[in-house]
Design an enzyme around this catalytic site. Structure first.
Site, PDB file in Angstrom:
ATOM      1  N   HIS A 174       0.815  -1.222   0.000  1.00  0.00           N
ATOM      2  CA  HIS A 174       0.000   0.000   0.000  1.00  0.00           C
ATOM      3  C   HIS A 174       0.846   1.268   0.000  1.00  0.00           C
ATOM      4  O   HIS A 174       0.328   2.344  -0.284  1.00  0.00           O
ATOM      5  CB  HIS A 174      -0.930  -0.005   1.215  1.00  0.00           C
ATOM      6  CG  HIS A 174      -2.014  -1.037   1.142  1.00  0.00           C
ATOM      7  ND1 HIS A 174      -3.316  -0.735   0.812  1.00  0.00           N
ATOM      8  CD2 HIS A 174      -1.983  -2.383   1.330  1.00  0.00           C
ATOM      9  CE1 HIS A 174      -4.047  -1.846   0.820  1.00  0.00           C
ATOM     10  NE2 HIS A 174      -3.255  -2.856   1.136  1.00  0.00           N
ATOM     11  N   ASP A 176       3.781   9.470  -1.010  1.00  0.00           N
ATOM     12  CA  ASP A 176       2.611   8.717  -0.579  1.00  0.00           C
ATOM     13  C   ASP A 176       2.345   7.591  -1.570  1.00  0.00           C
ATOM     14  O   ASP A 176       2.501   7.779  -2.786  1.00  0.00           O
ATOM     15  CB  ASP A 176       1.375   9.618  -0.500  1.00  0.00           C
ATOM     16  CG  ASP A 176       0.610   9.451   0.796  1.00  0.00           C
ATOM     17  OD1 ASP A 176       0.722   8.380   1.402  1.00  0.00           O
ATOM     18  OD2 ASP A 176      -0.086  10.385   1.215  1.00  0.00           O
TER      19      ASP A 176
END
Length: 476
Positions: free
Chosen positions: A168, A380
């Site tokens: 992720h 991110d």
């Protein structure tokens, strides 16, 4: 989708929260995009979800999880961890080594052999618990950086099932990964999966270029969405699968009466100004200090914003006992105080800074009430706040300012205003541009963003990954 397979999901935390209310123990559903995405699939085939329950041995964990599983329609299997495990495996190697390294922030990394041993031991424990639950025809899907070695440990225990892994967070470049003393066992652990999923093409390329340096790995084919690798006697598939949100659910909830009223009240209290929203967990990867400096610079170069715009920055508490995070919060507190003391006027404060979590209604109301979203992480994996903001902009009048180093930029960069968060002047100019953007242009950009989100929602993400996991098993 699963063609008769049962799905076994493995994540660091279970999709249930166990807590004590006075002398009673209770269990409630967990929250988050992963739970929303996977629970319907796990429930549909009476699957299994394995993870840490988040509490110690004082709670009647198994009985509570059995009750929860009966209500939800699938089984929850706890992996017990004690305080030493949590300190070394989670706070230690996972979050002091892998987290900053994978986010390109080498200066925050700590390389300690003791926490690497803790990481190996806990991954082995996860695999041992799972091995007692996995049937011959099950598909196993392991999630995130805390559990990279689970696949290798399962193979060591004799598991021959289709194993999938999804990361992720970002995957670092080969040059950065070289700094990790244990890079080779980590890479070989990933290669034990049939399918390895990444958020972006860049992350997939970084991984492929890293494992290509190993003597026993060969690239067979490079395709648009995946790369085939020959590793020993198996074919491994590495693909990019950008995660998303349940767009229809966010849109439905954003239209609810209580959200509409809360959004009206929020904007009524700040009448006559454009609201610029930031919502982030307290973390040095989120670029909050740079964001505050960029907003300060915007007030300098665009003085008409003074009194007519406010930055609403919500910082969600995270790792509150870790000294580095405590120091980071103190730094942010000082920056906000300095900027507000410099620019504040009677009836207007430039930055409304709140250190707290928002409940669901308030979160959606903040999304709906804000004309601009300022989402500028230094790095991110994806950043689902950007997607949630767009899904909730049901009037199509929001402007998304997005870091080019967020995974979401690959999908949303055409109609968002992309910025380099390290470039304070450039980010300030983007804030000024968003402030002055005509309504027609705002609506066109947001309409296209929301249309693309509907086409690529979280259900499509789940379907694509599981379809490829089944196919990867056939290839191997």
């Amino acid at each position: 989708m699963l063609a008769g397979h049962r799905l076994v999901v493995v994540s660091n935390r279970l999709p249930a929260v166990i807590r004590q209310d006075e002398d009673r123990w209770e269990v409630a559903p967990g929250s988050g995009g992963l739970v929303t995405a996977l629970e319907p699939v796990v429930r549909a085939n009476s699957g299994v979800w394995t993870g840490w329950p988040g509490c110690g041995g004082e709670a009647p964990v198994e009985a509570l999880l059995d009750q929860f599983g009966e209500r939800r329609g699938y089984r929850l299997i706890p992996v017990p961890l004690d305080g030493k495990d949590v300190d070394g495996f989670y706070h230690g190697f996972s979050n002091e080594t892998l987290w900053p390294l994978f986010h390109d922030l080498l200066g925050h990394c700590q390389f300690r052999s003791s926490t690497w041993q803790d990481y190996q031991r806990v991954n082995s424990r996860f695999a041992e618990v799972m091995s007692r639950q996995v049937g011959d025809n099950d598909l196993v899907w392991v999630h995130d950086y805390q559990l990279i070695l689970v696949g290798a440990e399962l193979r060591r225990l004799g598991c021959r099932n289709n194993l999938g892994f999804f990361l992720h967070i970002p995957f670092p470049s080969p040059d950065l990964l070289r700094r990790l003393p244990w890079k080779e066992p980590l890479l070989r652990g990933l290669l034990e999966y049939n399918l390895i999923g990444f958020q972006t093409l860049r992350d997939r390329r970084n991984f492929v270029n890293s494992v290509n340096l190993l003597d026993d790995v060969q690239i067979i084919a490079r395709k648009r969405y995946h790369t085939l690798l020959q590793y020993r006697d198996r074919v491994v598939r590495a693909g990019n699968f950008p995660i998303s949100i349940d767009v229809a659910d966010f849109e439905r909830r954003a239209r609810a009466k209580e959200v509409d009223e809360a959004a009206w009240f929020l904007h009524e209290n700040l009448r006559g100004r454009q609201l610029i929203l930031g919502i982030d967990r307290l973390d040095y990867t989120k670029g909050l200090q740079q964001r505050f400096l960029a907003f300060e610079r915007a007030l300098e170069i665009c003085p008409e914003m003074r009194g007519r715009s406010s930055l609403l920055q919500i910082v969600v508490p995270s790792r509150t006992l870790v000294p580095e995070y405590q120091r980071h919060k103190e730094l942010l507190d000082r920056e906000v105080g300095r900027i507000n003391s410099r620019f504040a006027e009677s009836g207007w404060v430039p930055i409304h800074y709140q250190y707290r979590s928002l409940d669901s209604v308030q979160l959606l109301a903040h999304y709906r009430a804000s004309e601009i979203a300022l989402i500028t992480p230094l790095r991110d994996g994806m950043n689902l706040v950007a997607k949630e903001y767009c899904a909730c902009s049901i009037d199509n009048n929001g402007v998304l300012i997005l870091s080019e180093f967020a995974g979401a930029a690959d999908q949303m960069g055409t109609d968002a205003l992309l910025v380099n968060p390290y470039d304070v002047d450039g980010t300030a100019e983007a804030i000024c541009k968003a402030f002055h953007m005509p309504l027609e242009e705002r609506q066109q950009r947001m309409r296209r963003l929301r249309q693309d989100l509907r086409r690529n929602d979280v259900h499509r993400w789940v379907g694509r990954f599981l379809q490829d996991l089944v196919a990867a098993g056939r290839v191997s």
